[in-house]
Design a protein around this motif. Structure first.
Motif, PDB file in Angstrom:
ATOM      1  N   UNK A   1       0.808  -1.119   0.188  1.00  0.00           N
ATOM      2  CA  UNK A   1       0.007   0.048  -0.144  1.00  0.00           C
ATOM      3  C   UNK A   1       0.932   1.109  -0.036  1.00  0.00           C
ATOM      4  N   UNK A   2       0.637   2.176  -0.772  1.00  0.00           N
ATOM      5  CA  UNK A   2       1.429   3.402  -0.952  1.00  0.00           C
ATOM      6  C   UNK A   2       1.127   4.442  -0.029  1.00  0.00           C
ATOM      7  N   UNK A   3       2.086   5.285   0.525  1.00  0.00           N
ATOM      8  CA  UNK A   3       1.812   6.092   1.397  1.00  0.00           C
ATOM      9  C   UNK A   3       2.012   6.002   2.961  1.00  0.00           C
ATOM     10  N   UNK A   4       1.232   5.165   3.335  1.00  0.00           N
ATOM     11  CA  UNK A   4       1.156   4.757   4.990  1.00  0.00           C
ATOM     12  C   UNK A   4       1.017   3.329   4.813  1.00  0.00           C
ATOM     13  N   UNK A   5       1.712   2.528   5.884  1.00  0.00           N
ATOM     14  CA  UNK A   5       1.700   1.180   6.230  1.00  0.00           C
ATOM     15  C   UNK A   5       0.164   0.860   6.617  1.00  0.00           C
ATOM     16  N   UNK A   6      -0.500  -0.413   6.158  1.00  0.00           N
ATOM     17  CA  UNK A   6      -1.754  -0.572   6.353  1.00  0.00           C
ATOM     18  C   UNK A   6      -1.938  -0.558   7.706  1.00  0.00           C
ATOM     19  N   UNK A   8      -0.981   1.381  10.149  1.00  0.00           N
ATOM     20  CA  UNK A   8      -1.396   2.675  10.539  1.00  0.00           C
ATOM     21  C   UNK A   8      -2.705   3.185  10.253  1.00  0.00           C
ATOM     22  N   UNK A   9      -3.066   2.803   8.976  1.00  0.00           N
ATOM     23  CA  UNK A   9      -4.394   3.105   8.179  1.00  0.00           C
ATOM     24  C   UNK A   9      -5.552   2.613   9.205  1.00  0.00           C
ATOM     25  N   UNK A  13      -8.255   3.915  11.759  1.00  0.00           N
ATOM     26  CA  UNK A  13      -9.708   3.669  11.556  1.00  0.00           C
ATOM     27  C   UNK A  13     -10.514   3.098  12.806  1.00  0.00           C
ATOM     28  N   UNK A  14      -9.666   2.043  13.514  1.00  0.00           N
ATOM     29  CA  UNK A  14     -10.317   1.435  14.781  1.00  0.00           C
ATOM     30  C   UNK A  14     -10.464   2.615  15.902  1.00  0.00           C
ATOM     31  N   UNK A  15      -9.558   3.630  16.102  1.00  0.00           N
ATOM     32  CA  UNK A  15      -9.789   4.627  17.017  1.00  0.00           C
ATOM     33  C   UNK A  15     -10.713   5.694  16.465  1.00  0.00           C
ATOM     34  N   UNK A  16     -10.879   5.958  15.394  1.00  0.00           N
ATOM     35  CA  UNK A  16     -12.297   6.901  15.065  1.00  0.00           C
ATOM     36  C   UNK A  16     -13.282   6.070  15.230  1.00  0.00           C
TER      37      UNK A  16
END
Length: 246
Positions: A1-6, A8-9, A13-16
Motif C-alpha cells: 500500500x502506498x503512502x502509509x503502512x496498512x 497505521x491506516x 480507522x479503529x480509533x475513529x
C-alpha cells in the motif's frame, strides 16, 4: 500500500470507529449502567450471551480481572466454533436452542440479559431476547443496526426489535473494515463489543462510588492477595453461576 503502512491506516480507522461508537451510545451507556447498578444492589445477575465469534465478548464479561463477579454466561458447547464451525453455525440458526439455554437459569427478578450478536438475525440471539422479555428480564442488545438491517432475518425479526436498550457497535455489513474503500478483512465487531462492555464497567464504577456501593469485582489471580480476595465471590456466586466450577 502506498503512502502509509496498512497498520497505521487500520489503527486510525479503529480509533475513529471506537470514538464514534462511544459518542453515539453515550445516553444508552448511561441508561444501562444505571440498570446494572440497580440490579446488582438487588442481588441480580448480569446474564451474558452470544454465539460463534460473539462468544469472545461473553468471555470478556466473565471471571475477568476488574470485571463483575455477578456475571453468569449463557452457553452451550454447540455454539462454540472450536467444537465444530459447521455445528456452531447450524445451532445458532436452530429454533429452540435459546429457550433450552435460558431455561437453565434460576432467575432472581433483578437480572439483566446482555446479548452480543453483530447481525442479530439468527434464531439463537432473537429467541433469547424474546424468551427473556417474556420472563420479565430486561434485554440489552449489543448489535449493529446497519448490519442487521442489511441482512435477511432468519428468525423472522431482529434482535434489536426486542431489546430494552440497544448498544450499537456500528460495524458494517460483512463485519470487515479494511481497506476502507472496499472492505475485505479486519473485523471491528469484537473490538466494539469489548469497548462497549468496558465503557459500561467504567460508568458503573463512577455510579457506584457516587452512591457508596461496593461492587463485587474480581481481582487478578496473578497479583498479591488476588486469590484470597476472589474467594469470597466464588463462595457467594458459585452456587448461582455453574461456570465458576467447584
Amino acid at each position: 500500500m502506498r503512502g502509509r503502512l496498512a497498520g497505521g491506516v487500520y489503527g486510525d480507522l479503529v480509533l475513529a470507529h471506537l470514538a464514534e461508537v462511544g459518542a453515539r451510545n453515550a445516553e444508552a451507556l448511561a441508561q444501562v449502567a444505571g440498570m446494572m447498578l440497580a440490579g446488582i444492589r438487588a442481588g441480580g445477575l448480569m446474564l451474558t450471551a452470544g454465539a460463534g465469534h460473539s462468544l469472545a465478548a461473553v468471555a470478556e464479561t466473565f471471571f475477568r480481572a476488574g470485571g463483575l463477579a455477578c456475571v453468569r454466561p449463557l452457553h452451550t458447547d454447540r455454539l462454540q466454533v472450536f467444537g465444530g464451525a459447521r455445528r456452531a453455525t447450524a445451532a445458532e440458526r436452530e429454533p429452540g436452542v435459546a429457550a433450552a439455554v435460558f431455561g437453565e437459569v434460576s432467575l432472581s427478578g433483578n437480572d439483566i440479559l446482555f446479548v452480543f450478536s453483530t447481525s442479530g438475525i439468527n434464531h439463537y440471539p432473537v429467541e433469547l431476547a424474546v424468551t427473556a422479555r417474556a420472563a420479565g428480564v430486561p434485554v440489552v442488545a449489543v448489535t449493529s443496526r446497519a448490519t442487521s438491517a442489511a441482512a435477511t432475518p432468519r428468525a423472522g425479526t431482529r434482535l434489536y426489535e426486542h431489546a430494552t436498550v440497544v448498544l450499537d457497535t456500528r460495524t458494517g455489513p460483512g463485519d470487515v473494515a479494511y481497506p476502507p474503500a472496499a472492505p475485505a478483512t479486519a473485523s471491528l465487531s469484537t473490538l466494539s463489543n469489548a469497548y462497549l462492555w468496558n465503557q459500561l464497567l467504567a460508568h458503573l464504577h463512577d455510579l457506584a462510588e457516587a452512591e457508596g456501593v461496593t461492587l463485587p469485582r474480581w481481582q487478578s489471580s496473578n497479583t498479591e492477595g488476588g486469590d484470597e480476595a476472589n474467594a469470597q465471590y466464588l463462595d457467594v456466586y458459585g452456587p448461582r453461576v455453574p461456570h465458576l466450577g467447584a
